[in-house]
Design a protein around this motif. Structure first.
Motif, PDB file in Angstrom:
ATOM      1  N   VAL A 288       0.837  -1.208   0.000  1.00 24.27           N
ATOM      2  CA  VAL A 288       0.000   0.000   0.000  1.00 24.27           C
ATOM      3  C   VAL A 288       0.870   1.256   0.000  1.00 24.27           C
ATOM      4  O   VAL A 288       0.509   2.276  -0.603  1.00 24.27           O
ATOM      5  N   LEU A 289       2.012   1.184   0.655  1.00 25.45           N
ATOM      6  CA  LEU A 289       2.917   2.343   0.614  1.00 25.45           C
ATOM      7  C   LEU A 289       3.374   2.586  -0.822  1.00 25.45           C
ATOM      8  O   LEU A 289       3.504   3.733  -1.252  1.00 25.45           O
TER       9      LEU A 289
ATOM     10  N   ASP B 151       1.611   1.683  -3.490  1.00 25.26           N
ATOM     11  CA  ASP B 151       0.422   2.177  -4.202  1.00 25.26           C
ATOM     12  C   ASP B 151       0.295   3.684  -4.013  1.00 25.26           C
ATOM     13  O   ASP B 151       0.037   4.433  -4.953  1.00 25.26           O
ATOM     14  N   ALA B 152       0.439   4.108  -2.749  1.00 29.19           N
ATOM     15  CA  ALA B 152       0.288   5.533  -2.448  1.00 29.19           C
ATOM     16  C   ALA B 152       1.354   6.326  -3.193  1.00 29.19           C
ATOM     17  O   ALA B 152       1.073   7.361  -3.801  1.00 29.19           O
TER      18      ALA B 152
ATOM     19  N   LEU C 294       0.492   6.822  -6.792  1.00 24.23           N
ATOM     20  CA  LEU C 294      -0.483   7.880  -7.038  1.00 24.23           C
ATOM     21  C   LEU C 294       0.142   9.257  -6.834  1.00 24.23           C
ATOM     22  O   LEU C 294      -0.129  10.200  -7.580  1.00 24.23           O
ATOM     23  N   LEU C 295       0.985   9.389  -5.821  1.00 23.19           N
ATOM     24  CA  LEU C 295       1.669  10.673  -5.602  1.00 23.19           C
ATOM     25  C   LEU C 295       2.496  11.042  -6.832  1.00 23.19           C
ATOM     26  O   LEU C 295       2.581  12.210  -7.212  1.00 23.19           O
TER      27      LEU C 295
ATOM     28  N   ASP D  86       0.190  12.104  -9.701  1.00 19.85           N
ATOM     29  CA  ASP D  86      -0.270  13.461  -9.443  1.00 19.85           C
ATOM     30  C   ASP D  86       0.841  14.477  -9.731  1.00 19.85           C
ATOM     31  O   ASP D  86       0.609  15.523 -10.335  1.00 19.85           O
TER      32      ASP D  86
ATOM     33  N   ALA E  34       0.596   4.569 -11.862  1.00 20.79           N
ATOM     34  CA  ALA E  34      -0.477   4.303 -10.912  1.00 20.79           C
ATOM     35  C   ALA E  34      -1.472   3.277 -11.458  1.00 20.79           C
ATOM     36  O   ALA E  34      -2.665   3.530 -11.532  1.00 20.79           O
ATOM     37  N   PHE E  35      -0.955   2.101 -11.836  1.00 25.01           N
ATOM     38  CA  PHE E  35      -1.796   0.967 -12.231  1.00 25.01           C
ATOM     39  C   PHE E  35      -2.614   1.240 -13.473  1.00 25.01           C
ATOM     40  O   PHE E  35      -3.804   0.988 -13.520  1.00 25.01           O
TER      41      PHE E  35
ATOM     42  N   ARG F 222      -2.900   4.264 -15.398  1.00 24.50           N
ATOM     43  CA  ARG F 222      -3.320   5.591 -15.869  1.00 24.50           C
ATOM     44  C   ARG F 222      -2.285   6.007 -16.909  1.00 24.50           C
ATOM     45  O   ARG F 222      -1.086   5.871 -16.683  1.00 24.50           O
TER      46      ARG F 222
END
Lengths: 481, 481
Positions: A16-17, A19-20, A23-24, A27, A232-233, A235
């Motif tokens: 999850v770290l 994953d986050a 996304l960061l 972005d 991010a998976f 995008r």
């Protein structure tokens, strides 16, 4: 809870770290207001550090140990085996070194940007020297007995060796030599004149096309970015600054990467069975969509009338096809055509190999680059900006990454041969813009395995033989010969 | 490294998990493809759990202990003092309870959504009972001796008591009673007829207005969202489904929240001195911008001609002003005007207070809601959908949140009185759409303190007295009397 269950739970939590962070990063590239840069850079570094600490903790080691003794399903055994391999590797790298590498890379990337702008290799040299020094320490920490460059290659392509990489790349280099025959007799030797299409119209067409070829918008997005990327998976981004045709093919390329991500098994996400981290395999998916599929006569015959209708392009189908298949040797790798692209990679591979064998000092790099470039391409880059300074990778410490581009191309061709054996009429689908059967094959033979297999293992399994240059050279000669 | 330095480093590291979660949430609301929902929900839960575990670890306790004995600057002493208070509070909550609350809330929110659609309170009741039960256990874990509802209030407004909240809210309820005189003689009693403005034109005008009133686009963004919100350190959303005027004032409201976030001191970020977590204080910033500033004659005189020019609205300035200041009692809180909004909050506060004093059972809630609503508004909601089922907050376990809306309004009025004492001519700025001096005052007296002060302490410091209803009632009577 069994040790295995505890291990899997922990791995998924640690992921999850990641994953986050993914996304960061998305972005950062696509959405972030510029004033967030410092904060974001710190956030991403802290999350990476956290993940590294947790993954290399004694707890993971103990669970791996205990899980090995348990009764496991074959899949669970695979998770333990692959995780153990990665644990052993990463655990050997001291956290302090990870941190130093990251801080050094940040500084070196800034220095590189400036050096490239000013065509001033000397100002970048001390940074590059430091990055190389740390990469050596990193590789030696992982394996003091293996060749340094081989250890580095394996960060991007687990199981890669210097020798098989060198063999593959030089076969390809030799094989494509006679394809490079620039001259007025070659179709596409005259670039298509620029033609303006409003960006919003292009965006809509790109989105339509992505959906048409199977990109799943319930799992991803298409945005405009400085670089075409998949993040991010699944995008994806494309850019419109290179013209209407390149942005389209960037979208197809990234959609290929993204479909791989989208087809990974969510039940195994956070474990090697639900991840895709071998970059050569990843690149095979984007190349296959972009080239074998996207530049086929069949797909061009589908695409052209739609392009004509939407963009009112004043070009014939023949002109568009010639543009897509032009061979135009140039100095800049990212602008290279499908054929000469390989020579750019081979140049970098050879230099990297010599650097880490202590056969080439940083100060000798610009000259070595230009000399070898001339041997490969027949002319010299006019300056370092278009030579040794053109790529960002080295400043960030990414040594061993480039060969995955060529391996991906070669593996794509090998997959495509297997696909045509299984479905000889597959091009009929392409002429309707339909990738349903193509994607089903890829899902079955590539996507669903995640990181289970090394590149050659997967090649064996999916195509019946380890990766060689044969299929790719055959494909290139068919299309470009 | 001193214990304090180690503590601050650790707090800042832990806060990165919160930063990441904030961005994940922003993305969830604004950008996320629908297929990512399950994965994202899990990611956010895991990050919260991580942060809770790390913050309530023995290590933080030991560092707080040791740091207390060190020679510290006044700011560092504040960091230790406030962190210790929060550590003690959060450490009392078992991780298993945090997890159970989060899982229960997720299920209850789904049940609430369905129940509201179907106007079926009975199907939601068992979920609500469970959420209330867990909230009670949570509050008792924190402080077995304090009234449960008081402990819950303090999650949103540290230091709040039931008594002062009840006093403030009932003063305001009484004070506004005679303002609610609906009827044909009251300006704005007839709503402005709907008028369509293309969304893209609205988006551009909203963006221009946000920039004009001082929203910093290098630190934030304005996007379209289902709900107007401020997320991820000052990124704002507005929606265009409620018409051109409401979206504008949502933007102003959110810009007020965002400016607070943007003015926090980055050097202290991750510590209480660089955070803004008291929601009453936060709400004071959005209300002040939206109401005291945004609905002033001066600002309307600035806004109207620009609106007229951009949107070609067929309304007079007088009509727009009347619409902005209409008092129209209705069933739905989020659609309420500035004056009657308070009655909606008072209703919820009273019911929550009785629930947690065991004076009101879940099955009695719909009737209790409608009875008290009728006393406050003079008519009954036609159904539970427009009554007890209208808000999402209870399903998520957010009890004690609502009063911060009224406290924020009251504090905004009190700040604005102080601002006018300091700058009697401040409205001249507003008539030029200029908030420079207003923002400077807010930065100096509110923003830069982060979470240093409790609400009443900050009120004392910024306005010379603790929070009372006086300024707000005075303001309401001036504008609406």
């Amino acid at each position: 809870m069994s040790a295995y269950e505890e291990l899997e739970r922990l791995l998924k939590r640690i992921s999850v770290l990641g994953d986050a962070n993914a996304l960061l990063y998305w972005d950062y590239e696509v959405m972030m207001p510029p004033g967030e840069q410092d904060r974001r850079t710190n956030e991403m570094a802290v999350l990476s550090e956290f993940a590294h600490e947790l993954f290399t903790s004694d707890q993971v080691g103990a669970l791996l140990e205990r899980a090995t003794a348990e009764a496991l399903t074959p899949e669970q055994r695979d998770v333990v085996k692959i995780t153990k391999r990665r644990y052993d590797r990463q655990r050997r790298v001291p956290a302090s070194l990870v941190k130093e590498m990251s801080a050094t890379a940040t500084r070196a990337e800034l220095a590189w940007k400036k050096a490239r702008e000013e065509n001033d290799f000397a100002s970048f040299a001390p940074h590059l020297r430091r990055v190389i020094e740390l990469a050596k320490r990193y590789a030696q920490a992982i394996d003091a007995t293996a060749p340094i460059y081989q250890t580095l290659l394996q960060d991007y392509d687990e199981g890669a060796t210097i020798d098989e990489t060198a063999t593959l790349l030089s076969h390809i280099a030799q094989g494509i030599k006679d394809l490079i025959r620039p001259g007025p007799d070659r179709p596409g030797s005259e670039p298509l004149p620029p033609y303006d299409v409003p960006v919003e119209k292009q965006r809509q067409f790109n989105e339509w096309l992505a959906r048409q070829i199977g990109y799943d918008f319930t799992k991803g997005r298409l945005d405009t970015g400085v670089h075409p990327m998949t993040m991010a998976f699944g995008r994806i981004t494309t850019r419109y600054t290179d013209g209407w045709l390149l942005s389209l093919y960037s979208t197809i390329h990234e959609a290929g990467h993204a479909m791989y991500e989208h087809n990974l098994d969510p039940a195994w996400h956070g474990t090697p069975l639900g991840q895709a981290s071998n970059l050569a395999i990843h690149e095979s998916q984007s190349r296959l969509l972009e080239n074998e599929f996207g530049k086929s006569d069949a797909f061009i015959s589908f695409l052209y009338p739609r392009l004509k209708e939407s963009y009112a392009i004043p070009f014939t189908e023949e002109q568009v096809r010639a543009e897509l298949r032009a061979i135009r040797p140039g100095t800049i790798r990212v602008n290279a055509d499908e054929v000469t692209y390989n020579l750019h990679v081979i140049l970098r591979f050879e230099l990297e190999r010599r650097i880490f064998a202590d056969q080439l000092a940083v100060e000798e790099l610009p000259a070595a680059w230009n000399d070898r470039f001339e041997e490969l391409f027949g002319f010299r880059p006019p300056n370092d900006k278009e030579g040794v300074l053109q790529d960002t990778h080295w400043s960030g410490g990414a040594f061993g990454y480039f060969p995955t581009y060529v391996k991906g191309s070669a593996f794509a061709a090998q997959q495509y041969e297997a696909i045509k054996r299984a479905m000889p009429d597959i091009e009929e689908d392409f002429s309707r813009g339909d990738t349903t059967r193509l994607r089903a094959w890829l899902r079955e033979h590539i996507h669903r395995h995640g990181d289970l297999y090394l590149l050659n293992e997967l090649a064996e399994k999916a195509t019946g033989k380890p990766l060689t240059a044969d299929s790719y050279l055959h494909y290139l000669h068919e299309r470009y010969g």
